[in-house]
Design an enzyme around this catalytic site. Sequence first.
Site, PDB file in Angstrom:
ATOM      1  N   CYS A  49       1.066  -3.692   4.053  1.00 13.03           N
ATOM      2  CA  CYS A  49      -0.435  -3.426   4.420  1.00 13.03           C
ATOM      3  C   CYS A  49      -0.260  -1.762   4.673  1.00 13.03           C
ATOM      4  O   CYS A  49      -1.369  -0.779   4.070  1.00 13.03           O
ATOM      5  CB  CYS A  49      -0.909  -3.785   5.586  1.00 13.03           C
TER       6      CYS A  49
HETATM    7  C1  BEZ Z   1       3.287  -6.919   5.190  1.00 11.45           C
HETATM    8  O1  BEZ Z   1       2.326  -6.692   4.759  1.00 11.45           O
HETATM    9  O2  BEZ Z   1       4.326  -6.208   5.094  1.00 11.45           O
HETATM   10  C2  BEZ Z   1       3.461  -8.210   5.932  1.00 11.45           C
HETATM   11  C3  BEZ Z   1       2.437  -8.945   5.900  1.00 11.45           C
HETATM   12  C4  BEZ Z   1       2.404 -10.067   6.871  1.00 11.45           C
HETATM   13  C5  BEZ Z   1       3.695 -10.587   7.491  1.00 11.45           C
HETATM   14  C6  BEZ Z   1       4.717  -9.637   7.615  1.00 11.45           C
HETATM   15  C7  BEZ Z   1       4.477  -8.568   6.841  1.00 11.45           C
END
Ligand code: BEZ
Length: 162
Positions: A49
């Site tokens: 993200c």
């Molecule tokens: C990420 O976007 O890196 C992520 C998303 C969900 C769980 C863990 C990490």
Amino acid sequence: MSIQLGDSLPDMELQIMGQEGPEKVATRDLFAGKRVVLFAVPGAFTPGCTQTHLPGFVVKADEIKARGVDQIICTAVNDIFVLDAWARSQNAEHILMLADGQGDFAATLGLDQDLSAMQMGKRSQRYAMIVDDGRVEALKVDPKGVDQSSADSILEELDKAG
Ligand code: BEZ
């Protein structure tokens, strides 16, 4: 079943960060009479993200707005303090952070997910939507990675819509 094209977003009370602190906001007020790109992330500060999803919308915000989008909104099942700190850390103050602290919005859309196995509890799926006057005009969900819900993918959708 998750929300479908043409459906109206649920009218719910969520939170944004105002000048004086957290403020309640009704989704009907946020989306009424506007064309909005709404994207959702599983969690502020998570790697995908922070390194990919949000930066894409930061970099492409002007191109998205040039295609008739009034506002870009990011939502997550996080509290507004975390989302506000994340936006500041990413120079994303021009993207409105919408806190779905209890996960009610994600669950009502049918776009929630259980990340308890990662000690993260109930979260939003990763998705992006184009919302016109509160109705879903395009919906892109990413079960893994950042692809369909990326800023580039939404730009393609906006170009298709004309
Ligand atoms: C990420 O976007 O890196 C992520 C998303 C969900 C769980 C863990 C990490």
